[in-house]
Write an enzyme that holds these catalytic residues in place. Structure first.
Site, PDB file in Angstrom:
ATOM      1  N   SER A   1       0.783  -1.389   0.055  1.00 34.55           N
ATOM      2  CA  SER A   1      -0.031  -0.050  -0.068  1.00 34.55           C
ATOM      3  C   SER A   1       0.867   1.303  -0.161  1.00 34.55           C
ATOM      4  O   SER A   1       1.731   1.532   0.683  1.00 34.55           O
ATOM      5  CB  SER A   1      -0.957  -0.075   1.156  1.00 34.55           C
ATOM      6  OG  SER A   1      -1.601   1.265   1.441  1.00 34.55           O
TER       7      SER A   1
ATOM      8  N   LYS B   1     -17.110  13.631  -6.833  1.00 30.66           N
ATOM      9  CA  LYS B   1     -16.475  14.713  -7.078  1.00 30.66           C
ATOM     10  C   LYS B   1     -16.646  15.243  -8.521  1.00 30.66           C
ATOM     11  O   LYS B   1     -17.696  16.316  -8.620  1.00 30.66           O
ATOM     12  CB  LYS B   1     -14.880  14.402  -6.942  1.00 30.66           C
ATOM     13  CG  LYS B   1     -14.782  13.930  -5.359  1.00 30.66           C
ATOM     14  CD  LYS B   1     -13.759  13.644  -4.820  1.00 30.66           C
ATOM     15  CE  LYS B   1     -13.300  12.824  -3.614  1.00 30.66           C
ATOM     16  NZ  LYS B   1     -13.741  13.453  -2.284  1.00 30.66           N
TER      17      LYS B   1
ATOM     18  N   THR C   1     -26.551  -2.981   2.727  1.00 37.70           N
ATOM     19  CA  THR C   1     -26.714  -1.518   2.895  1.00 37.70           C
ATOM     20  C   THR C   1     -27.868  -1.141   1.717  1.00 37.70           C
ATOM     21  O   THR C   1     -27.716  -1.633   0.505  1.00 37.70           O
ATOM     22  CB  THR C   1     -25.716  -0.667   2.958  1.00 37.70           C
ATOM     23  OG1 THR C   1     -26.116   0.570   3.205  1.00 37.70           O
ATOM     24  CG2 THR C   1     -24.826  -0.615   1.543  1.00 37.70           C
TER      25      THR C   1
HETATM   26  N1  PMP Z   1     -10.389   7.995  -2.509  1.00 40.38           N
HETATM   27  C1  PMP Z   1      -9.551   9.115  -2.198  1.00 40.38           C
HETATM   28  C2  PMP Z   1      -8.240   9.219  -2.639  1.00 40.38           C
HETATM   29  C3  PMP Z   1     -10.578  10.322  -1.412  1.00 40.38           C
HETATM   30  O1  PMP Z   1      -9.930  11.577  -1.411  1.00 40.38           O
HETATM   31  C4  PMP Z   1     -11.713  10.232  -1.289  1.00 40.38           C
HETATM   32  C5  PMP Z   1     -12.509  11.248  -0.575  1.00 40.38           C
HETATM   33  N2  PMP Z   1     -12.052  12.347  -0.373  1.00 40.38           N
HETATM   34  C6  PMP Z   1     -12.673   8.893  -1.202  1.00 40.38           C
HETATM   35  C7  PMP Z   1     -11.891   7.889  -1.925  1.00 40.38           C
HETATM   36  C8  PMP Z   1     -13.707   8.842  -0.718  1.00 40.38           C
HETATM   37  O2  PMP Z   1     -14.698   9.194  -1.808  1.00 40.38           O
HETATM   38  P1  PMP Z   1     -15.827   9.609  -1.569  1.00 40.38           P
HETATM   39  O3  PMP Z   1     -15.784  11.268  -0.926  1.00 40.38           O
HETATM   40  O4  PMP Z   1     -17.113   9.496  -2.846  1.00 40.38           O
HETATM   41  O5  PMP Z   1     -16.610   8.633  -0.327  1.00 40.38           O
END
Ligand code: PMP
Length: 404
Positions: free
Chosen positions: A136, A247, A276
């Protein structure tokens, strides 16, 4: 135990370190983005939002809004169940097909957020594949870290974006163990971009699966908005591409795109998918409209990049230090939690500019920053106003200036 006392003392700790989060109470008005109205104790004030992750303003796009309205008129508000038990509508099915096509994969699977998709997909792969070792990136998002932690598998952290360190760590691991390399394309806080090709090359040499989070890239990069991997012709090299609908696509939800077998496996075993309620159909319809639009249109992407270039060049001209990076994220480094919050408060209260301060633990101490995200909808006047305000505050705060 006095629970109330415990909660308060923990929160006091956050206050003392300048890390206590305060939300701006915003009222968005259709067609006004990135302007919003901010509710305060002293009344309502107009602000310009400079920290939204609705990077392209698609949350306000007429096609997206109309699609959502029509879906509500057509089938009501909620999904009414989990995907498995009555919650799958035709919008969900079409959206998964669209996402699979966007990333050149056989299949895609929706989740209620990007966070949940990482947590559920990584958590499932890493807990169920016997003896798996996960590699990771040190800069990975909390949702990936939590998914991997939850799995309790063996995990190895490699230096951020370091192919050499990844390779050394893969070489040192048991050659017979199944392996997965998890990383992001655009890193959200520094805006740097992973060497995807080189990571895929190394992973392939060691027989490892690759899992790429393209949350900060989908919609914005690649000729159809498929992300950095699409731009670089690498989508076929990745085992899993993960993204968000919240986003650049301007709505909400998350997904993975991968082989039919892998998606079916996650669908069948991931509790974060199974147990869910499904996304509301209108969200799926809005996301579908947004993705379809951005597959065809380059207008938003080009305008976005142009706004980013203009902001950066004005910051340079005014000696405001910002992290150089090849993406759309403009981190203006303050380097001190209290000053960062102070500047953000002054921008908001005196200049009607809203940029949330980003402090530890989201970023390392001494790199506290304003994370500025221009959109195609910020005008020249908005940019001039922001840079002018920063210029003044930098002097007042006696902060170091970049060599202009
Ligand atoms: N992965 C990354 C790299 C993020 O920055 C974020 C949220 N900022 C997420 C996953 C989570 O995405 P979401 O806002 O759709 O929950």
């Amino acid at each position: 135990m006095n629970f109330e006392h415990f909660f308060r003392s923990e929160l006091d700790g956050l206050h003392a370190e300048g890390r206590y989060r305060v939300f701006a109470d915003l009222e968005r008005q259709r067609g006004q983005f990135p302007k919003a109205r901010r509710h305060t104790a002293d009344g309502v004030k107009d602000v310009t939002v400079w920290c939204s992750n609705d990077y392209l303003g698609m949350g306000q796009h007429p096609k997206v809004i109309d699609a959502m309205k029509q879906a509500i008129d057509h089938c009501g508000a909620g999904a009414g169940g989990t995907r498995n038990i009555s919650g799958t509508t035709h919008y969900h099915v079409l959206l998964e097909q669209e996402l699979a096509d966007l990333h050149g994969k056989e299949s895609a699977l929706l989740f209620t957020s990007g966070y949940v998709s990482n947590w559920a997909a990584l958590g499932t792969l890493c807990s169920r594949i016997p003896g798996i070792i996960v590699f990771s990136d040190a800069g990975n998002h909390a949702s990936m870290i939590e998914g991997i932690r939850h799995a309790k598998c063996e995990r190895v952290i490699f230096k951020h974006n370091s192919v050499a360190d990844l390779e050394a760590k893969l070489a040192a691991a048991d050659p017979a163990a199944p392996k997965l390399v998890a990383f992001e394309s655009v890193y959200s806080m520094d805006g740097d971009i992973a060497p995807i090709k080189e990571i895929c090359d190394v992973a392939e040499r060691y027989g490892a699966m690759t899992y790429l989070d393209e949350v900060h890239a989908v919609g914005m990069y690649g000729p159809r908005g498929g992300g950095i991997a699409e731009r670089e012709g690498l989508m076929h090299r990745l085992t899993v591409i993960e993204g968000t609908l919240g986003k650049a696509f301007g709505v909400m939800g998350g997904y993975i795109a991968a082989s039919a077998a892998l998606c079916d496996y996650i669908r069948s075993f991931a509790s974060g998918f199974i147990f869910t309620t499904a996304l509301p159909p209108a969200l799926a319809a809005g996301a579908l409209a947004s993705i379809r639009h951005l597959k065809e249109s380059q207008v938003e992407r080009f305008a976005h990049q142009e706004r980013v270039r203009r902001l950066r060049s004005l910051l340079d001209r005014n000696g405001i230090p910002h992290m150089p990076n090849p993406s759309h994220i403009v981190p203006v480094i303050v380097g001190d939690a209290a000053k960062c919050k102070w500047i953000s408060d002054l921008l908001l209260d005196n200049c009607n500019i809203y940029v949330q301060p980003i402090n530890y633990p989201t970023v390392p101490k001494k790199t506290e920053r304003l994370r500025i995200t221009p959109t195609p909808l910020h005008s020249d006047g908005d940019i001039d106003h922001l840079v002018g305000a920063l210029h003044q505050l930098w002097s007042r705060c006696a902060l170091a200036r970049a060599v202009a």
